[in-house]
Structures are given as C-alpha cells and as structure tokens.
Design a protein around this motif. Structure first.
Motif, PDB file in Angstrom:
ATOM      1  N   HIS A   1       1.777   7.773  -6.355  1.00  0.00           N
ATOM      2  CA  HIS A   1       0.847   8.887  -6.581  1.00  0.00           C
ATOM      3  C   HIS A   1       1.320  10.185  -5.923  1.00  0.00           C
ATOM      4  O   HIS A   1       0.719  11.240  -6.171  1.00  0.00           O
ATOM      5  N   ARG A   2       2.344  10.122  -5.095  1.00  0.00           N
ATOM      6  CA  ARG A   2       2.756  11.294  -4.320  1.00  0.00           C
ATOM      7  C   ARG A   2       3.070  12.520  -5.187  1.00  0.00           C
ATOM      8  O   ARG A   2       2.631  13.633  -4.857  1.00  0.00           O
ATOM      9  N   PRO A   3       3.852  12.415  -6.288  1.00  0.00           N
ATOM     10  CA  PRO A   3       4.138  13.622  -7.086  1.00  0.00           C
ATOM     11  C   PRO A   3       2.880  14.332  -7.570  1.00  0.00           C
ATOM     12  O   PRO A   3       2.797  15.563  -7.527  1.00  0.00           O
ATOM     13  N   HIS A   4       1.896  13.551  -8.032  1.00  0.00           N
ATOM     14  CA  HIS A   4       0.642  14.152  -8.496  1.00  0.00           C
ATOM     15  C   HIS A   4      -0.096  14.816  -7.341  1.00  0.00           C
ATOM     16  O   HIS A   4      -0.577  15.954  -7.468  1.00  0.00           O
ATOM     17  N   LEU A   5      -0.175  14.137  -6.213  1.00  0.00           N
ATOM     18  CA  LEU A   5      -0.895  14.682  -5.062  1.00  0.00           C
ATOM     19  C   LEU A   5      -0.236  15.959  -4.562  1.00  0.00           C
ATOM     20  O   LEU A   5      -0.916  16.924  -4.192  1.00  0.00           O
TER      21      LEU A   5
ATOM     22  N   LEU B   1       0.830  -1.199   0.000  1.00  0.00           N
ATOM     23  CA  LEU B   1       0.000   0.000   0.000  1.00  0.00           C
ATOM     24  C   LEU B   1       0.868   1.255   0.000  1.00  0.00           C
ATOM     25  O   LEU B   1       0.575   2.219  -0.719  1.00  0.00           O
ATOM     26  N   ALA B   2       1.942   1.232   0.788  1.00  0.00           N
ATOM     27  CA  ALA B   2       2.842   2.385   0.834  1.00  0.00           C
ATOM     28  C   ALA B   2       3.484   2.630  -0.521  1.00  0.00           C
ATOM     29  O   ALA B   2       3.647   3.779  -0.951  1.00  0.00           O
ATOM     30  N   ALA B   3       3.859   1.550  -1.208  1.00  0.00           N
ATOM     31  CA  ALA B   3       4.470   1.695  -2.529  1.00  0.00           C
ATOM     32  C   ALA B   3       3.480   2.288  -3.522  1.00  0.00           C
ATOM     33  O   ALA B   3       3.838   3.137  -4.346  1.00  0.00           O
ATOM     34  N   ARG B   4       2.229   1.860  -3.451  1.00  0.00           N
ATOM     35  CA  ARG B   4       1.209   2.407  -4.341  1.00  0.00           C
ATOM     36  C   ARG B   4       0.988   3.894  -4.046  1.00  0.00           C
ATOM     37  O   ARG B   4       0.843   4.702  -4.963  1.00  0.00           O
TER      38      ARG B   4
ATOM     39  N   VAL C   1      -0.584  16.125   1.849  1.00  0.00           N
ATOM     40  CA  VAL C   1      -0.307  14.801   1.293  1.00  0.00           C
ATOM     41  C   VAL C   1      -0.118  13.777   2.414  1.00  0.00           C
ATOM     42  O   VAL C   1      -0.595  12.638   2.337  1.00  0.00           O
ATOM     43  N   GLN C   2       0.574  14.185   3.477  1.00  0.00           N
ATOM     44  CA  GLN C   2       0.775  13.273   4.603  1.00  0.00           C
ATOM     45  C   GLN C   2      -0.548  12.903   5.264  1.00  0.00           C
ATOM     46  O   GLN C   2      -0.765  11.758   5.669  1.00  0.00           O
ATOM     47  N   GLU C   3      -1.454  13.881   5.365  1.00  0.00           N
ATOM     48  CA  GLU C   3      -2.778  13.604   5.930  1.00  0.00           C
ATOM     49  C   GLU C   3      -3.532  12.609   5.054  1.00  0.00           C
ATOM     50  O   GLU C   3      -4.259  11.740   5.565  1.00  0.00           O
TER      51      GLU C   3
END
Length: 289
Positions: free
Chosen positions: A22-26, A15-18, A44-46
């Motif tokens: 998406h992190r750059p987009h978020l 799940l963390a890898a998924r 993003v962390q929230e």
C-alpha cells in the motif's frame, strides 16, 4: 534425508509486506496533501508505526484504514504549519524535496502537477484534505467526515469550496524570460529593503515553504524577505532543477537557493534550501546577466 520446509513468514513480516503493497498509494496521498516529499515519507512512516501498534486482525479494509490514518496525520501536519504561518522567512530551516526523486518527478508530471500544488497551499487544512481524498482518490465523504470531525454534508461542502478555488485558479506562467523579469524585481526590492516593492511582486496568497514551516501571504513573506538583504550581494540568477531561482554563491559554490513558482507576473511560491547537504543535491545552473 528429511523433507525440506521453506521458512514461514512471521506475523510481523506478513504485516510489513501488506503495508509495503500500500505504500505507493499512501505516499501519493500524503504528497498531494503536504506538497513535500520528505514530509510525505514522514506521514507514511507514522502510519506504519500506528499499524504496528494496532490489532491488524480486526482491520477489515487495510487500504482504507491506512488511507484514513495518513489523512489524519497529514491534517495534523497541515494544522501545525498553519499555527506557525506567521514566522518570518529568516527563521526557516529550508528544504523542499531536494535532488532527483523519480517518484516525485512522476507525481509532478501527472494530472496534479505543480500548478495544483501551489493552489492547494492556499486552502485550509480541512478543505485540502476533503478535496484531495475525495476528488483525487475517491474516498467517500463518510470516511472524510470521520477524519475532519464533521458531518458528511459538511465534508462535502469543504470539498466543494476547495474545488471552486482550484478550478478558478490561474495556471502558473511557464515563460522563463518573464519569470526572470519578476525575479529581477524581487531581488532588487530585497537589495533595497523596499517592503512595498516586495509586496507588489508577490501574489497576495504567496506561500514560502520550508521543512516544517510555511509562511503565507504577501505581507508576511515580504517581512521575512527584507531580512535577506544582507545576503543579496552574493545572489545570482539560476535555474534550480530547471525552475527559475536565486542562488547565493560563496567560494564559487551555491550556499543557499530560493526557487520560485509563478502565477502570471507575480511570485506565488518560494522554496528555500539552506542545509549544505540539501543544496549539494540540487541541480543549480547559474544564469548570466
């Protein structure tokens, strides 16, 4: 010798890898919504915290789900800002994004840029969310409607109003000489405690930003700025990360900075940094004269 087996990822690791994919987009969504690198990271962390507490197996479109969550978090943060918008400039504990940040620099250099971020600060939270999500990230109005609690038609109208304001806004002036003249007028008005002169040099929709606090409007910003007069003797003209600014110099080192954004001959944005660890990360170049 037995067969070697590669260790298998746990569900949490998968799940963390998924999420990381998406992190750059978020972060791009959150940065355009909030105009602050630090606040974008918080949003993003929230989203990650909320995902970790959710049965992700029931989420069909993880990217869309995360974008919706980040949108809701940002909307709450923008509304919280608005509720504190009348706090005086003095009360701010500043910090726009300090120091070099390659990802933020790339964001500022792209099609959005500083000019749009300044204009976005003048929109209502709902308008800003509708415009950013739809016009910049192609999120359907049906999804935006669920975030702002309105019908898709109302969400479309929010984006339309925001678009008209963005398209009609002037581009910030990049002439450093002219900006210096405006900064001179601002500093002179501060030193003299001249409220009317301050209002005259500020754009009617000027935004003074800090970490967690935003002051909007010429009168409110001028009221806070007049309390800055006692520091004016320490003020020097400067470039902060290449932008026109004022720095307070104590013991030959910058102690506080005010960085300006301009529209024409008026100041449209002020970013204030006072925290020593934040100031230390800024590229402050004093300007003679």
């Amino acid at each position: 010798m037995g067969d070697f087996e590669f260790p298998r990822r746990t569900d949490g690791e998968f799940l963390a890898a998924r999420f990381e994919s998406h992190r750059p987009h978020l972060r791009a969504v959150a940065y355009r919504m909030l105009g602050s690198s630090a606040e974008a990271d918080d949003a993003v962390q929230e989203a990650w915290f909320r995902l970790s507490r959710t049965d992700s197996g029931r989420v069909e479109n993880l990217g869309g789900w995360l974008t919706t969550v980040v949108g809701r978090v940002c909307l709450d943060m923008l509304r919280s800002r608005a509720s504190r918008a009348e706090e005086p400039l003095e009360a701010v504990t500043p910090a726009p994004s300090p120091g070099p940040d390659p990802e933020q620099d790339a964001l500022l250099a792209d099609s959005v840029g500083v000019a749009l971020l300044v204009v976005l600060e003048t929109l209502t939270p709902a308008e800003r969310l509708a415009f950013v999500l739809h016009d910049l990230f192609a999120v359907p109005f049906e999804e935006i409607a669920s975030i702002v609690g309105r019908t898709p038609t109302a969400a479309r109208q929010l984006a339309s109003r925001a678009r008209r304001r963005v398209q009609g806004a002037p581009t910030p002036d990049a002439d450093l000489v002219r900006q210096r003249v405006v900064a001179d007028a601002f500093l002179a008005a501060v030193r003299e405690g001249d409220f009317d002169a301050l209002v005259k040099v500020l754009d009617p929709d000027v935004v003074a930003r800090s970490e967690g606090t935003v002051t909007v409007g010429a009168a409110a910003v001028a009221s806070g700025a007049t309390s800055f007069a006692r520091y004016a003797a320490l003020a020097r003209h400067a470039l902060v990360n290449g932008a026109t600014a004022i720095a307070l110099i104590v013991d030959d080192r910058p102690e506080r900075t005010l960085t300006f954004t301009f529209v024409g001959d008026r100041i449209a944005g002020i970013d204030i940094v006072t925290a020593p660890e934040k100031v230390a990360l800024l590229d402050v170049v004093l300007v003679d004269g």
